[in-house]
Design a protein around this motif. Structure first.
Motif, mmCIF file in Angstrom:
data_model
loop_
_atom_site.group_PDB
_atom_site.id
_atom_site.type_symbol
_atom_site.label_atom_id
_atom_site.label_comp_id
_atom_site.label_asym_id
_atom_site.label_seq_id
_atom_site.Cartn_x
_atom_site.Cartn_y
_atom_site.Cartn_z
ATOM 1 N N LEU A 175 35.400 55.916 28.495
ATOM 2 C CA LEU A 175 34.431 56.544 26.920
ATOM 3 C C LEU A 175 33.652 55.569 26.689
ATOM 4 O O LEU A 175 34.026 54.211 26.593
ATOM 5 C CB LEU A 175 35.568 56.579 26.071
ATOM 6 N N GLU A 207 36.916 53.058 19.852
ATOM 7 C CA GLU A 207 38.011 52.368 20.624
ATOM 8 C C GLU A 207 39.392 53.151 20.165
ATOM 9 O O GLU A 207 40.064 53.715 21.092
ATOM 10 C CB GLU A 207 38.132 50.935 20.269
ATOM 11 N N VAL A 248 42.471 56.263 29.616
ATOM 12 C CA VAL A 248 41.111 56.281 29.429
ATOM 13 C C VAL A 248 40.338 54.927 29.271
ATOM 14 O O VAL A 248 40.920 54.197 28.100
ATOM 15 C CB VAL A 248 40.765 57.143 28.253
ATOM 16 N N SER A 273 43.863 59.008 25.951
ATOM 17 C CA SER A 273 44.804 58.793 26.792
ATOM 18 C C SER A 273 46.252 59.147 26.703
ATOM 19 O O SER A 273 46.764 59.600 27.440
ATOM 20 C CB SER A 273 45.089 57.031 26.822
ATOM 21 N N ALA A 301 39.598 56.459 22.361
ATOM 22 C CA ALA A 301 39.926 56.054 23.720
ATOM 23 C C ALA A 301 41.646 56.188 23.688
ATOM 24 O O ALA A 301 42.355 56.803 24.638
ATOM 25 C CB ALA A 301 39.496 54.849 24.418
ATOM 26 N N PHE A 304 37.608 52.130 28.136
ATOM 27 C CA PHE A 304 36.745 52.102 27.029
ATOM 28 C C PHE A 304 36.038 50.924 27.080
ATOM 29 O O PHE A 304 36.417 49.839 27.473
ATOM 30 C CB PHE A 304 37.586 51.889 25.588
#
Ligand code: 3PG
Ligand code: MG
Length: 410
Positions: free
Chosen positions: A114, A75, A89, A82, A78, A91
């Motif tokens: 992702l 996490e 992005v 971004s 991501a 997640f």
């Protein structure tokens, strides 16, 4: 012809395609905070190019190993990506379950998703041949959702894991721009005219390094291997030197003493391995920092000593290619940073083509303000050494099979 037999982004049509991209976002962390984003940054050109060419992108990566403190969710990665991309992005905290599959299916061109840490799946933690990895649940469940597989994870290219070698067996597989750049730059090492080649090896993961050294020696890739860090302690012990109670106990606790017979075998084979003549040590009781010769150590080893720096720097000066991996000491502490810093400086001043692996050295290069002199900074640690040792990396073999199977190269 380093890229022979493999396809690149130039060989495929990406417009409207759903693409699975294996990246290596594995980064140093503290809790769930990322301490360094250079590996994430390194994939940005590939991701941007795929987006510009109209693909939708699903990224898959590992982080850490099960049981280790850095084995965490992706996490935070991501969020970082971004920022770097300047676009959201997505997640999903799932890899191949219903939620992940739903999100993959609904992804639109220009979007990036992702998946979570692929090593959350037991299957990903097993190394096996590509044909077997193609039969894992991971590959069977996800492959049918994609048109194309891109491998940009040079730093994991030495692992024969499903996300690396399984997908390209069943999907057309090509290399990403980072993978391509690494392979092109590192292939210089195999030019016999570029001699002598000096390797400077330190850092952790001693068992890995030892296997690599075995390969380097068998394939006669290096003219000299200058050891630092724990690796150098191992070779000194293999030569019969007693490093003092505290250091010997530490090596025993770390399981490194069990590697002595293997190290001794390499030395007996005539391997061109050099070891330090002195170390900077710390007396843990008094806090005193001293320079001590290797045959008379009282403190705990923290860095290579000045005589070693001088001797190694002379050898580095003669080189045409210098490969450096891992710090020479516990460089997080400024008192034990000198060895690493001076060896990096010697390499950059030598006029040789320099190849560096690992985040520690990148930090030192920046500190020295000598970035423009660098030949190549690799994102790989183990993969870098495996490649340089002359071994064919599983990721690359799989991409070759894929290119020929799917008719991607002439
Ligand atoms: C690395 O950091 O060397 C790569 O990400 C591969 O990780 P691994 O050594 O846990 O396979
Ligand atoms: Mg590794």
């Amino acid at each position: 012809m380093p890229l022979e037999g493999m396809a690149t982004l130039d060989d495929v049509n990406l417009e409207g395609k759903k693409v699975l991209v294996r990246v290596d976002f594995n980064s140093p962390v503290s809790g769930e905070e990322l301490l360094d984003d250079s590996r994430i940054r390194a994939h940005v050109p590939t991701i941007k190019e795929l987006l510009d060419k109209g693909a939708s992108i699903v990224l898959i990566s590992h982080q850490g190993r099960p049981g280790e403190p850095d084995f965490i969710t992706l996490e935070p990665h991501a969020a970082k990506l971004s920022k770097l991309l300047g676009q959201t992005v997505q997640f999903v905290d799932d890899v191949m379950g219903p939620e992940a599959r739903k999100r993959i299916k609904s992804l639109k061109p220009g979007e990036v998703l992702l998946l979570d840490n692929v090593r959350f799946l037991a299957e990903e933690n097993i190394n096996a041949p590509p044909e077997r990895q193609a039969e894992t649940y991971l590959v069977r469940r996800l492959a049918k959702l994609f048109d194309l597989y891109v491998n940009d994870a040079f730093a994991t290219a030495h692992r024969s894991q499903p996300s690396i070698v399984g997908f390209p067996m069943v999907l057309p597989g090509v290399m990403g721009r980072l993978m391509q750049r690494e392979v092109e730059a590192l292939s210089k090492i195999f030019n016999p005219k570029e001699s002598p080649k000096v390797f400077v090896l330190g850092g952790g993961k001693v068992p890995d390094s030892l296997s690599i050294i075995e390969n380097i020696i068998q394939n006669k890739v290096a003219d000299r291997i200058l050891t630092t860090g724990l690796l150098s302690e191992l070779f000194l012990v293999a030569k019969g030197i007693d490093l003092g109670d505290k250091n010997m106990k530490f090596l025993e606790r770390k399981g490194i003493l069990s590697l002595v017979p293997k190290a001794r075998r390499l030395l007996l084979m005539g391997a061109p391995i050099d070891v330090p003549v002195d170390y900077v040590t710390l007396d843990e009781e008094t806090g005193e920092v001293k320079v001590e010769p290797v045959y008379n150590l009282t403190g705990v080893i923290r860095d290579i000593g000045p005589a070693t720096v001088k001797m190694y720097s002379e050898l580095i000066k003669e080189a045409k290619i210098v490969v450096m991996r891992g710090p020479a000491g516990v460089m997080e502490d400024p008192r034990f940073r000198t060895g690493t810093k001076e060896l990096v400086r010697a390499a950059l001043e030598s006029g040789a083509f320099t190849i560096f692996g690992g985040g520690h050295l990148t930090a030192v290069i920046e500190e020295l303000g000598m970035k423009e002199r660098v030949g190549h900074i690799s994102t790989g640690g183990g993969a870098l050494l495996a490649f340089l040792s002359g071994k064919e990396l599983p990721a690359l073999s799989a991409l070759k099979v894929s290119a020929s199977k799917f008719g991607l190269v002439k």
